[in-house]
Scaffold this motif. Structure first.
Motif, PDB file in Angstrom:
ATOM      1  N   ASN A 145       0.810  -1.218   0.000  1.00  0.00           N
ATOM      2  CA  ASN A 145       0.000   0.000   0.000  1.00  0.00           C
ATOM      3  C   ASN A 145       0.846   1.272   0.000  1.00  0.00           C
ATOM      4  OD1 ASN A 145      -2.526  -1.433   0.162  1.00  0.00           O
ATOM      5  ND2 ASN A 145      -2.080  -1.827   2.311  1.00  0.00           N
ATOM      6  N   PRO A 146       1.681   1.452  -1.016  1.00  0.00           N
ATOM      7  CA  PRO A 146       2.563   2.619  -1.022  1.00  0.00           C
ATOM      8  C   PRO A 146       1.773   3.925  -1.004  1.00  0.00           C
ATOM      9  CG  PRO A 146       2.580   1.497  -3.151  1.00  0.00           C
ATOM     10  CD  PRO A 146       1.865   0.610  -2.214  1.00  0.00           C
ATOM     11  N   LEU A 150      -1.371   5.210  -3.446  1.00  0.00           N
ATOM     12  CA  LEU A 150      -2.718   5.312  -2.897  1.00  0.00           C
ATOM     13  C   LEU A 150      -3.214   6.750  -2.864  1.00  0.00           C
ATOM     14  CD1 LEU A 150      -2.930   2.778   0.064  1.00  0.00           C
ATOM     15  CD2 LEU A 150      -4.306   2.805  -2.011  1.00  0.00           C
ATOM     16  N   ALA A 151      -2.335   7.680  -2.489  1.00  0.00           N
ATOM     17  CA  ALA A 151      -2.761   9.081  -2.425  1.00  0.00           C
ATOM     18  C   ALA A 151      -3.241   9.563  -3.785  1.00  0.00           C
ATOM     19  CB  ALA A 151      -1.611   9.956  -1.915  1.00  0.00           C
ATOM     20  N   TYR A 152      -2.521   9.175  -4.826  1.00  0.00           N
ATOM     21  CA  TYR A 152      -2.893   9.602  -6.177  1.00  0.00           C
ATOM     22  C   TYR A 152      -4.213   8.957  -6.603  1.00  0.00           C
ATOM     23  CZ  TYR A 152      -2.351  10.885 -11.091  1.00  0.00           C
ATOM     24  OH  TYR A 152      -2.542  11.420 -12.346  1.00  0.00           O
ATOM     25  N   LEU A 153      -4.312   7.656  -6.448  1.00  0.00           N
ATOM     26  CA  LEU A 153      -5.525   6.961  -6.894  1.00  0.00           C
ATOM     27  C   LEU A 153      -6.744   7.373  -6.074  1.00  0.00           C
ATOM     28  CD1 LEU A 153      -4.129   3.364  -7.509  1.00  0.00           C
ATOM     29  CD2 LEU A 153      -4.591   5.147  -9.207  1.00  0.00           C
ATOM     30  N   ASP A 154      -6.566   7.508  -4.765  1.00  0.00           N
ATOM     31  CA  ASP A 154      -7.690   7.904  -3.918  1.00  0.00           C
ATOM     32  C   ASP A 154      -8.177   9.306  -4.259  1.00  0.00           C
ATOM     33  OD1 ASP A 154      -7.532   5.489  -2.627  1.00  0.00           O
ATOM     34  OD2 ASP A 154      -6.689   6.283  -0.760  1.00  0.00           O
ATOM     35  N   GLY A 353      -1.085  13.943  -1.365  1.00  0.00           N
ATOM     36  CA  GLY A 353      -1.360  13.800   0.061  1.00  0.00           C
ATOM     37  C   GLY A 353      -1.692  15.141   0.693  1.00  0.00           C
ATOM     38  N   GLY A 354      -1.555  15.183   1.993  1.00  0.00           N
ATOM     39  CA  GLY A 354      -1.923  16.384   2.733  1.00  0.00           C
ATOM     40  C   GLY A 354      -3.386  16.355   3.128  1.00  0.00           C
ATOM     41  N   THR A 355      -3.732  17.166   4.127  1.00  0.00           N
ATOM     42  CA  THR A 355      -5.082  17.159   4.682  1.00  0.00           C
ATOM     43  C   THR A 355      -5.646  18.564   4.738  1.00  0.00           C
ATOM     44  OG1 THR A 355      -4.589  15.215   6.043  1.00  0.00           O
ATOM     45  CG2 THR A 355      -6.461  16.571   6.713  1.00  0.00           C
ATOM     46  N   ILE A 356      -6.889  18.702   4.327  1.00  0.00           N
ATOM     47  CA  ILE A 356      -7.625  19.959   4.484  1.00  0.00           C
ATOM     48  C   ILE A 356      -8.405  19.851   5.781  1.00  0.00           C
ATOM     49  CG2 ILE A 356      -9.344  21.507   3.490  1.00  0.00           C
ATOM     50  CD1 ILE A 356      -8.704  20.283   0.754  1.00  0.00           C
ATOM     51  N   ASP A 357      -8.135  20.735   6.704  1.00  0.00           N
ATOM     52  CA  ASP A 357      -8.713  20.637   8.037  1.00  0.00           C
ATOM     53  C   ASP A 357     -10.221  20.865   8.038  1.00  0.00           C
ATOM     54  OD1 ASP A 357      -6.232  20.145   9.143  1.00  0.00           O
ATOM     55  OD2 ASP A 357      -5.825  22.262   9.556  1.00  0.00           O
ATOM     56  N   LYS A 358     -10.859  20.288   9.045  1.00  0.00           N
ATOM     57  CA  LYS A 358     -12.282  20.532   9.271  1.00  0.00           C
ATOM     58  C   LYS A 358     -12.450  21.890   9.952  1.00  0.00           C
ATOM     59  CE  LYS A 358     -12.749  15.594  10.265  1.00  0.00           C
ATOM     60  NZ  LYS A 358     -13.084  14.591  11.288  1.00  0.00           N
ATOM     61  N   PRO A 359     -13.611  22.516   9.801  1.00  0.00           N
ATOM     62  CA  PRO A 359     -13.843  23.777  10.527  1.00  0.00           C
ATOM     63  C   PRO A 359     -13.799  23.531  12.034  1.00  0.00           C
ATOM     64  CG  PRO A 359     -15.529  23.410   8.833  1.00  0.00           C
ATOM     65  CD  PRO A 359     -14.756  22.130   8.957  1.00  0.00           C
ATOM     66  N   ASP A 360     -13.343  24.514  12.773  1.00  0.00           N
ATOM     67  CA  ASP A 360     -13.306  24.389  14.234  1.00  0.00           C
ATOM     68  C   ASP A 360     -14.706  24.119  14.766  1.00  0.00           C
ATOM     69  OD1 ASP A 360     -10.599  24.872  14.246  1.00  0.00           O
ATOM     70  OD2 ASP A 360     -10.787  27.019  14.700  1.00  0.00           O
ATOM     71  N   GLY A 361     -14.776  23.176  15.694  1.00  0.00           N
ATOM     72  CA  GLY A 361     -16.049  22.861  16.320  1.00  0.00           C
ATOM     73  C   GLY A 361     -16.928  21.911  15.535  1.00  0.00           C
ATOM     74  N   HIS A 362     -16.403  21.364  14.438  1.00  0.00           N
ATOM     75  CA  HIS A 362     -17.204  20.456  13.603  1.00  0.00           C
ATOM     76  C   HIS A 362     -16.397  19.185  13.315  1.00  0.00           C
ATOM     77  CE1 HIS A 362     -20.326  23.509  12.834  1.00  0.00           C
ATOM     78  NE2 HIS A 362     -19.315  24.351  12.901  1.00  0.00           N
ATOM     79  N   PRO A 363     -16.204  18.345  14.340  1.00  0.00           N
ATOM     80  CA  PRO A 363     -15.297  17.192  14.207  1.00  0.00           C
ATOM     81  C   PRO A 363     -15.826  16.061  13.345  1.00  0.00           C
ATOM     82  CG  PRO A 363     -16.414  17.130  16.326  1.00  0.00           C
ATOM     83  CD  PRO A 363     -16.777  18.437  15.690  1.00  0.00           C
ATOM     84  N   TYR A 364     -17.126  16.045  13.025  1.00  0.00           N
ATOM     85  CA  TYR A 364     -17.694  14.890  12.348  1.00  0.00           C
ATOM     86  C   TYR A 364     -17.943  15.117  10.858  1.00  0.00           C
ATOM     87  CZ  TYR A 364     -18.256  13.421  17.149  1.00  0.00           C
ATOM     88  OH  TYR A 364     -18.005  13.089  18.451  1.00  0.00           O
ATOM     89  N   LEU A 365     -17.482  16.228  10.328  1.00  0.00           N
ATOM     90  CA  LEU A 365     -17.590  16.456   8.883  1.00  0.00           C
ATOM     91  C   LEU A 365     -16.668  15.475   8.162  1.00  0.00           C
ATOM     92  CD1 LEU A 365     -18.784  18.186   6.611  1.00  0.00           C
ATOM     93  CD2 LEU A 365     -16.881  19.781   6.932  1.00  0.00           C
TER      94      LEU A 365
END
Length: 441
Positions: A145-146, A150-154, A353-365
């Protein structure tokens, strides 16, 4: 859809997958892609297996959802190969011979024993990306699972091909028919379990074939977001039903939620208000829209309904800012959908890769990406009367923001959720769920 159209769509779909695989392998420095279909998992201290779930990376290439022990091998510039396990077995039904529009695009080798696949897989010296779970390892072919692959395909799996959209539409047809049957069962006074059986019968799928467990909550059970206990005896009276249920087709899922009141009462009026707001939010599924903004707009829309029905004493903006709206609407506005109900890479920043954060106070988005043509997402706002979350408002000193007598009047109904699947295009959004509902109705 005519078979010739499906054949053409599938050919284009496979062409897109090979282009993506070529780029992903180059990105990771690999020469071949190997994808096991997955294996059966056995329960601890028992000889019974869990329901089989195919590797989503495998069913992305071909519509085989019940072929454990099989393998896909792709080498850039060559025809993909399928190693298909068709065992000699008198205990179970043996998988049928491969057939359909996809077969002509693969070199197919049939094996009778799972271990026989090894002689058809790349040798130990090859540079191979193997995408699968650890239990699929066979000899020297071990899932690695390199991350680069995976990042590219996903990342690009979020962009559905026309073939994939057609599969989601067909899954939705099955889901809509089943939802209509479930509503009839509810109105006839059935129990949660009886409604579940009516749903499965109309969908033509049992619990193991559905993309996720049916959520069917009558009355107060609608306040449990993932309620799956399914009482065998109907409540008296049966006031309301929240049903969140999907269906599958060739490995693709649909995800639909509806809420009903048994009477033309104030709760039905609130359902209608949420439904109208939900349609407006669906209209925001457009190229360049930040999905997080739809989520935040949904909170404001639900807070306005809470104010309209006298459930909160503060204005909608204050309810959102103080977190009061989150007590009534505690989950995210939706998610990507396709091969999985909650499709991958909902937070991916780039194809590396990398992550776009969720808005503060909304952990389940479950998604934070900017929408683009080809994405299919769900839009599912809701209003619930959840004792635990309402008590937390009191503990936070926000009790005065709520009219508790009004809350008590609605508690027996549980909650409301409305959910559709929406396709983002170059122009206006396409609400797959609503279009299908009109077509079937």
């Amino acid at each position: 859809m005519p078979s010739d159209d499906i054949r053409a769509l599938y050919a284009d779909h496979l062409s897109t997958l090979t282009e993506r695989a070529d780029a992903a392998l180059a990105r990771g420095g690999f020469d071949q892609l190997v994808i096991p279909s997955g294996t059966l998992h056995y329960q601890a201290f028992d000889d019974r297996d869990y329901p089989y779930a195919v590797n989503p990376n495998f069913k992305h290439w071909l519509p085989l959802t019940n072929a454990p022990g099989s393998w896909l091998v792709y080498t850039p510039g060559q025809k993909p190969r399928l190693i298909f396990l068709q065992p000699h077995d008198y205990w179970h039904v043996v998988p049928s011979d491969p057939s359909g529009a996809w077969v002509e695009h693969f070199d197919i080798t049939v094996i009778r024993n799972a271990d026989d696949a090894l002689q058809h897989l790349p040798d130990a010296a090859a540079r191979v990306a193997v995408l699968g779970e650890p239990q699929s390892a066979l000899g020297h072919v071990v899932p690695n699972n390199p991350q680069a692959v995976l990042a590219y395909l996903d990342f690009y799996r979020a962009f559905k091909t026309p073939y994939e959209v057609a599969m989601i539409r067909e899954a939705t047809r099955r889901g809509v028919r089943a939802h209509r049957a479930a509503e009839r069962a509810f109105r006839a006074g059935a129990s949660e379990f009886g409604i579940h059986l009516a749903y499965c019968q109309a969908a033509g799928q049992d619990a193991a074939e559905l993309p996720y467990g049916n959520i069917i909550g009558l009355n107060e059970h609608g306040a449990v977001l993932h309620y799956m206990d399914r009482d065998r005896v109907p409540p008296r009276p049966s006031r309301s039903m929240l049903i969140d249920a999907g269906a599958s087709y060739h490995g693709y899922a649909c995800d639909i939620t509806r809420t009903y009141s048994s009477n033309d009462d104030e709760f039905q009026a609130m359902i209608d208000a949420v439904d109208a707001a939900q349609r407006g939010l669906c209209d925001q599924v457009r190229d360049g829209t930040d999905y997080r903004q739809i989520h935040q707009d949904a909170h404001l829309a639900m807070a306005r309904i809470l104010k309209e029905f006298g459930l909160i004493t503060v204005d909608a903006e204050t309810a959102v800012q103080t977190g009061v709206s989150s007590a009534f609407f505690p989950h995210g506005i939706g998610h990507g959908i396709g091969l999985q109900v909650h499709d991958v890479a909902g937070f991916a920043e780039t194809d590396a890769g990398g992550t776009i954060d969720k808005p503060d106070g909304h952990p389940y988005l479950r998604m934070t990406r900017v929408l683009a043509p080809g994405m299919v997402v769900t839009i599912e706002p809701g209003i619930y009367f959840i004792d635990m979350l309402l008590e937390e408002l009191k503990q936070k000193g926000l009790a005065d923001s709520v009219d508790w007598a009004r809350v008590d009047a609605f508690r027996p109904y549980g909650g409301i959720r409305i959910e559709d699947e929406v396709l983002c295009t170059d122009g206006g959004p396409v609400n797959i769920t609503r279009e299908t509902w009109r077509e079937i109705a």
